[in-house]
Design an enzyme around this catalytic site. Structure first.
Site, PDB file in Angstrom:
ATOM      1  N   ASP A  25       3.082  -4.370   3.284  1.00 33.61           N
ATOM      2  CA  ASP A  25       3.072  -4.891   1.870  1.00 33.61           C
ATOM      3  C   ASP A  25       4.257  -4.563   1.322  1.00 33.61           C
ATOM      4  O   ASP A  25       4.451  -4.889   0.009  1.00 33.61           O
ATOM      5  CB  ASP A  25       1.891  -4.067   1.354  1.00 33.61           C
ATOM      6  CG  ASP A  25       2.197  -2.438   1.262  1.00 33.61           C
ATOM      7  OD1 ASP A  25       3.266  -1.938   1.353  1.00 33.61           O
ATOM      8  OD2 ASP A  25       1.404  -1.622   0.566  1.00 33.61           O
ATOM      9  N   ASP A  26       5.319  -3.810   1.762  1.00 28.68           N
ATOM     10  CA  ASP A  26       6.572  -3.678   1.063  1.00 28.68           C
ATOM     11  C   ASP A  26       7.631  -4.890   0.992  1.00 28.68           C
ATOM     12  O   ASP A  26       8.700  -4.686   0.601  1.00 28.68           O
ATOM     13  CB  ASP A  26       7.322  -2.516   1.668  1.00 28.68           C
ATOM     14  CG  ASP A  26       6.415  -1.314   1.520  1.00 28.68           C
ATOM     15  OD1 ASP A  26       6.132  -1.069   0.536  1.00 28.68           O
ATOM     16  OD2 ASP A  26       6.233  -0.491   2.448  1.00 28.68           O
ATOM     17  N   SER A  57       2.746  -3.238  -2.913  1.00 28.28           N
ATOM     18  CA  SER A  57       2.072  -2.006  -2.413  1.00 28.28           C
ATOM     19  C   SER A  57       0.961  -1.729  -3.504  1.00 28.28           C
ATOM     20  O   SER A  57       1.026  -2.209  -4.594  1.00 28.28           O
ATOM     21  CB  SER A  57       3.277  -0.872  -2.815  1.00 28.28           C
ATOM     22  OG  SER A  57       3.517  -0.265  -1.672  1.00 28.28           O
ATOM     23  N   ASN A 132       4.895   1.185   6.677  1.00 32.40           N
ATOM     24  CA  ASN A 132       4.605   1.503   5.338  1.00 32.40           C
ATOM     25  C   ASN A 132       5.832   2.289   5.003  1.00 32.40           C
ATOM     26  O   ASN A 132       6.122   3.109   5.467  1.00 32.40           O
ATOM     27  CB  ASN A 132       3.379   1.846   4.712  1.00 32.40           C
ATOM     28  CG  ASN A 132       3.278   1.601   3.112  1.00 32.40           C
ATOM     29  OD1 ASN A 132       3.491   0.741   2.518  1.00 32.40           O
ATOM     30  ND2 ASN A 132       3.203   2.741   2.534  1.00 32.40           N
ATOM     31  N   SER A 165       2.264   3.825   8.860  1.00 30.61           N
ATOM     32  CA  SER A 165       2.885   4.389   7.596  1.00 30.61           C
ATOM     33  C   SER A 165       3.709   5.465   7.887  1.00 30.61           C
ATOM     34  O   SER A 165       3.299   6.465   8.351  1.00 30.61           O
ATOM     35  CB  SER A 165       1.771   4.778   6.758  1.00 30.61           C
ATOM     36  OG  SER A 165       0.842   3.718   6.589  1.00 30.61           O
TER      37      SER A 165
END
Ligand SMILES: *[C@@H]1O[C@H](CO)[C@@H](O)[C@H](O)[C@H]1NC(C)=O
Ligand SMILES: *[C@@H]1O[C@H](CO)[C@@H](O)[C@H](O)[C@H]1NC(C)=O
Ligand SMILES: *[C@@H]1O[C@H](CO)[C@@H](O)[C@H](O)[C@H]1NC(C)=O
Ligand SMILES: *[C@@H]1O[C@H](CO)[C@@H](O)[C@H](O)[C@H]1NC(C)=O
Length: 323
Positions: A25-26, A57, A132, A165
């Site tokens: 998502d970054d 994010s 993440n 993550s």
């Protein structure tokens, strides 16, 4: 004697080369995702990277598709020009794609549109999401995180998927990777490779899935590396529940505005499905351990809990309305 033969066989049994979609998502240009790409490639896998064009994010599993080409200010870290197509690949490496949508939409674009071109008729063995920039511990961040959102979206489509993550939350471009093995992005990438190896070791993916249908994994890596208080974290099996937090609101005494605080609430920590003796991932990854949780996308309450509730409701609701 047989133990040495067993260890010899263990050495000979190699992990399969997997067809992997890598997302996050970054953004497609984050240091973590590019380091994971390099490390998975170096370990022999065929990797198709499909990441959001910009930082996404906190989008969870929301599904937002592009309706225009790239708008100002362009792709994350100036990687995509304003006006460029809504998806595209790196000029040098045609396996690295950006897609201007949420993480869940990016992974589905990868599954439905790009994978058939890249892998042909060969199936996708695994979706890897992340690592993440920052941990995603407990059921609350599980649903909030775009990294995990892309993961459960893939699991819902029937593809084994693992979210990673990392404790280090610095948002940075792949161009800032020092190239040293101790760079936090390279350290996290090595954890990805190790977990993927553990998952695929001695599995023939043309005969067998890496994870059962409806099942995925979420891996929370602590902040670690040379010179800090955690250098070589072991992996521990955990539950999403256990020491997890959710939001509580208090009012700021000066401004009167609501403020969100972490609350270790009972509801979010009810252990309904997980392995009872496993610790929670939140306290585990706060120490020097990588927390490995196995999740399911079946949100139904288990039969043993649902049936007594159904029985009670059936008694109290007009009989002709319920079976
Ligand atoms: C989006 O970009 C493509 C490729 O450059 C171009 O063909 C198309 O006209 C653009 N569409 C819009 C709506 O700007
Ligand atoms: C997180 O990563 C950044 C970028 O590499 C680094 O400057 C920072 O020291 C790291 N933080 C910790 C706590 O390791
Ligand atoms: C994996 O399974 C396929 C299909 O059954 C078979 O053709 C192949 O030889 C197997 N590979 C290994 C390494 O056993
Ligand atoms: C390492 O130090 C950080 C910052 O002081 C602290 O938050 C963390 O709990 C420590 N980790 C361990 C494993 O002791």
């Amino acid at each position: 004697m047989w133990t040495s033969i067993a260890s010899l066989l263990a050495l000979l049994s190699s992990s399969a080369a997997l067809n992997i979609i890598l997302t996050n998502d970054d953004s497609w240009a984050s240091a973590n995702i590019r380091a994971a790409y390099d490390a998975l490639k170096a370990d022999g896998h065929d990797v198709l990277l499909v990441g959001p064009a910009v930082q996404q994010s906190g989008k969870g599993g929301t599904f937002v598709l592009p309706t225009s080409n790239i708008t100002a200010p362009g792709g994350e870290f100036n990687t995509v020009a304003v006006g460029a197509p809504y998806f595209g690949h790196d000029v040098k490496n045609p396996d690295l794609f950006y897609f201007n949508g949420t993480p869940a939409a990016a992974v589905v674009f990868g599954i439905d549109i790009l994978a058939p071109i890249h892998f042909g008729s060969n199936p996708i063995d695994l979706v890897v999401s992340g690592p993440n920039e920052g941990q995603n511990n407990g059921p609350f961040t599980f649903t909030l995180s775009g990294t995990v959102g892309a993961t459960y979206t893939a699991v819902e489509r029937g593809i084994p998927a693992v979210a990673f993550s990392a404790g280090n939350g610095t948002h940075r471009s792949f161009t800032t990777n020092t190239g040293d093995t101790s760079d936090p992005a390279n350290l996290a990438a090595q954890v990805v490779v190790n977990i993927v190896r553990a998952l695929s070791n001695n599995v023939n993916v043309s005969q067998e899935r890496l994870l059962p249908l409806g099942i995925g994994m979420s891996v929370n890596i602590p902040t670690f590396g040379p010179g800090i208080n955690c250098t070589n974290p072991p992996s521990t099996f955990t539950r999403l529940t256990g020491g997890a937090t959710v939001n509580q609101i208090t009012l700021d005494p000066t401004t009167g505005f609501p403020v969100a605080n972490n609350l270790e609430a009972r509801g979010v920590n009810a252990n309904i499905n997980g392995v009872r003796d496993d610790p929670g991932e939140t306290p585990t990854s706060a120490g020097c351990e990588t927390a490995v949780s196995i999740f399911s996308v079946d949100y139904d309450a288990p039969e043993r809990i649902a049936v007594p509730i159904q029985r009670r409701l059936r008694k109290n609701i007009r009989a002709d309305n319920l079976p």
